[in-house]
Every structure is written in C-alpha cells, then in structure tokens.
Enzyme design. Sequence first.
Site, PDB file in Angstrom:
ATOM      1  N   SER A 145      29.960  21.324  -8.495  1.00 33.24           N
ATOM      2  CA  SER A 145      29.001  20.560  -7.710  1.00 33.24           C
ATOM      3  C   SER A 145      27.576  20.987  -8.036  1.00 33.24           C
ATOM      4  CB  SER A 145      29.314  20.703  -6.217  1.00 33.24           C
ATOM      5  OG  SER A 145      28.537  19.820  -5.450  1.00 33.24           O
ATOM      6  N   ASP A 300      23.188  15.233  -8.152  1.00 32.76           N
ATOM      7  CA  ASP A 300      23.601  16.569  -8.592  1.00 32.76           C
ATOM      8  C   ASP A 300      24.545  16.450  -9.797  1.00 32.76           C
ATOM      9  OD1 ASP A 300      25.871  15.656  -7.268  1.00 32.76           O
ATOM     10  OD2 ASP A 300      26.285  17.555  -6.287  1.00 32.76           O
ATOM     11  N   ASP A 302      27.688  16.611 -10.538  1.00 35.54           N
ATOM     12  CA  ASP A 302      28.882  15.760 -10.521  1.00 35.54           C
ATOM     13  C   ASP A 302      28.637  14.444  -9.801  1.00 35.54           C
ATOM     14  OD1 ASP A 302      28.782  17.092  -8.013  1.00 35.54           O
ATOM     15  OD2 ASP A 302      30.923  16.827  -7.711  1.00 35.54           O
ATOM     16  N   ASP A 304      27.874  13.428  -6.769  1.00 31.01           N
ATOM     17  CA  ASP A 304      28.377  13.028  -5.460  1.00 31.01           C
ATOM     18  C   ASP A 304      27.321  13.237  -4.369  1.00 31.01           C
ATOM     19  OD1 ASP A 304      28.483  15.801  -5.327  1.00 31.01           O
ATOM     20  OD2 ASP A 304      30.560  15.896  -4.642  1.00 31.01           O
TER      21      ASP A 304
END
Length: 559
Positions: A145, A300, A302, A304
């Site tokens: 993340s 960010d 990834d 999400d």
Amino acid sequence: MRIQALYRLWLERAQEDPELHEELSGLNPEKDADAINDRFYRDLEFGTGGLRGVIGAGTNRMNIYVIRRATQGLCAYLKAAKLPGKVAIGYDSRIKSDLFALEAAKVIAANGLTAYLYPRLEPTPALSWAVRYYGAGAGICVTASHNPAKYNGYKVYGPDGCQITLEAAAAVLGEIQKVDMFDGPLVMDENDARAAGRIVSIGEDCLEAFLDAVQAQSVAGGGKLDLKVVYTPLNGAGLECVTKILRRIGITDVTVVPEQKNPDGHFPTCPYPNPEIREAMETGLKLCRAVRPDLLLGTDPDCDRMGVAVPEGDDYRLITGNEMGVLLLDYICRKRLENGTIPQRPVAVTTIVSTDMADAVAAEYGVELRRVLTGFKFIGEQIALLEAEGHSERYIFGFEESYGYLSGGHVRDKDAVNASMLCCEMTAWYREQGLTLAQAMDALYEKYGCYHNRLGSFTYEGADGMAKMQAIMDTLRANPPKTLAGEPVTEVTDYSQGVRGLPRSNVLEYRSGNGKVLVRPSGTEPKIKVYLSSRAGTMADAEKATESLLAEIAERYLA
C-alpha cells in the site's frame, strides 16, 4: 529452533535469490547479533491484512520463501474449504512485487490450481474485481500500500472480492504453520505451468469490464467535463486506469507529474508514498503552482487511496480523508436525489475512527450510517450483507478516514479509480456554482459545525516493540483516563468486548464533551495509532482542542 541455527539454515538453503544470500553472508553472527535476531525472532505475522514487512532475508522479512510458504498454506485452505481452485493475482510497483506475484502463481500451479495473473501492474481494486470476474476462490495482491519503499506485502482476498475474514485468516494461518519453509511448498516451472494452463494471463476483457463497472458509478449525468487536472500516481500502479477513466468521462486536460509518472518501487521523490502526507504530494503541488489546475489528484502505489489538493487563494489546500469522505457523501446524496436514483432506505458505511461529521450529513439526507471496525474489508462485508438481503442497491457510499472511498458494489475494497472519477465530477459540479472544493467544505463546516480530526502515530520498532505496544494497551484498560483536556470522560468503549455487534478488536475509545479519542495498534506496522476529533464553533478552536487531547494522551500513556 534457536535464532543462530535458523540463520545458518537460511545461509545454507536460501540460494535461489542471490540478493538474500548476499545479505545473509554479509552478517557476522557475533557483531550483527541484533540484526540477525530481528530477521529471525519470529515468523512474519499473517493476519486479516495478509503479510506485510521489510523486504529481505529471514522469517520476519518479505522474500520468495515466505511468499511460497504462505501460498502453499492458502492452497491447502482452498482445498479444505472446497472453494473454487482458481486464484487471481495482482501486484503494484514495489520492489520485487512482480517476482513475488509470479512465485505465488508457480506454487498455485504446482498444487493443481489455476493462477490468473495480471500481465502488468494494476490497481488493487482491479484485483478485487478479477476475483469475482473469474469466479476465483481467492485473490492475492502483492503490495504494501502506502508504506515506505523497504516494505512489501501480500494481501489475500476471499471469493467475494473482499479481504479475507478473521475466521478465514485464522484458518489460512493454521495451514501455513504446517508448511516447512524450504521443503514444504510445491513449485512449478513457469513455462510448464503456462503450457499446462495453470498460469493464465488476465485478459484485457477483465480490465475493461472493471473500468465499465467504475464508470457505471458516475452520478454526473454524462457529457464532457470542463476540468483541468494534475495527476500523480506516486510512481505506482494507478496511471493506466485513472487516466483511462478520466478520458471516459470527458476529461482531456490531464497533466501527469513527470517525476512520479513511471512505476518505481524506490519512490525517489516521496520516501513515504502516502497521499495522506504533504511530502508525498509536494512534487505535484509544485507543478500545480505552474500549471494552475482545478484539481490535484494523487493515488498511492496500489491505487486504492486517493489524495486531493484544490486551489485556495494563490496556493493549494490539501483535503483530508475525513473531509473528502464528507464531501463525497454530501455530493452523492445531492446528485442522486436530483437524478431520482436515490434508493429507499439508503445506507452509507464508515469506520469507528472516521469523523462524526458524517453522522450529521447522513441524517440530513435520511441515510442510515453504519460504523464498522477499521479496515475496508468491514465496509465490504456490509455491502455483502445488503446483497444477501436482496437489497444491494441500498449501499450508496463507504469511506474511511485514511483516504479510502467506494461508491458501488463493483468491488469490495477501497477504489481510487472510482474515487478519482467522482472527485472530478464533484469538482466540476461545484465549479459551475463558482465554488472550489475548499469553499464547498467550508460551507459544510458552517452548516454542521467545525470538526477537526487528527491522527497521532507512535512507532515501537524491534523485537520488544510489540510487547511495549501491548503493555500500553493494558495500562489504558486498567487505568483509563478520567479527564481529557480538562473535560470529564463521559464514555469509555472497549471494542475488545465485542461492541454493538462488531467483532472483537483491540481498540479503546474515550469521549469527553465535544472530543473523541480512539487508540489502537496498527495491524500492518509496529505502531500505535491515536485518532482524535474535536468539534467547535471555529476551526481554530477545534484544532486547539484536538492538539491538547493528543499532547495529553502522548505524555500520560505513550512515552
């Protein structure tokens, strides 16, 4: 097995990744005893968030051997639970993410299951989508993340596209613990696995269907949006999907921050690639001062989570996660009422640590606001419950204060592609009224009162860090504060007792007057997080109260 013996075993057996062997060979058993201990004093913890840790050699690190062992345990779980023998796999731009994803696929193939592997990095919500698109029994997303570059992780998703439940995580962990690190995992050659149809590349049809599902959540009513946007994927996985969805809704004036455009797991311009943090957005803000867009979007690594900055005077103001959640909830309610698409008995979902301002906005529109534990999987579970009742249409929006948003049931995780689309539509809508998002937010504060929210994060590194964190929580339970910032504590909630039908969780909440404090250990980092909120007539007074609360808690309990 003693730590030094584990070190010697790894030095002998961890030969397939030369970097790991080089790392171990460079350690001196006597001079580097602490470094060896940190690598081997425990197995990297597997929980509802899967695995997350520093990349490197050892049982307490992210490496191909830990990945293989976890995947072997997951395969055993899928077979025991009689779930479909298919696993969707995605990954982001982090160091070794592509390698870890492929190693997981090779283990899945060797176990007679089928791995559906994205051929390139894609957003985490696209992985959640792929799980249900292929009818898979599980999903794996290799990502850490928004953590610093030295981290990577391994998230596991259930057949519903939601991160696995507490019960499923415990069952997978039980299977993992049966697997020997080096001799236990089955591994199939990639070429053999592809030839046998055991590793299958996820097709463009799946990704385009994901974007179709995102676009279906639009509430703007179609037409070209006259908006100027600067976008930064923070060297992560968002570039393809975010720019595609913006083009689909008619936004063509998009400038991508050049230094942060291409995937790079070292994150050279933002060591902590988290759009919650100003430093991560600073390169984009500098470009904004030259380009003067209506909006800065940041996702960010990834993709999400979404961060936003908007014009305010001669500069740009960062919108907090709580503010964006409130803005989007208000906007969706307004537009769906205007469009005649608001369902009967609408439901919005947020977390126990998110702003209380959401309750006031929800009440204004007759929306039921449900609060769940921290972690978007619990929001996903509420979507699934409504779906099981035959009323999936009732869900209209979910958010968490840590910059995660979702307006539909197309996926069961936070979705920065969806959020970017909605935020652009909302910005264009307010622009037609002569308002920026900053001015729109201030209008909401004027209507509902000024809520100031603050997150305090306290790190406890090393082998004794977890013990220190638990001792702090034990102290807070045994001797809860009687007053906070001079106000008597009027309500104490211990979520470890199972409150309001929620699962048991190691979270404590204290309320006093117009103030709220929640304390919880992070599930993914060696940190205790403190969530604080104050409401006052002015933002200056609310902020002053919040800072007093944080200083008091830190001095009395967290030192």
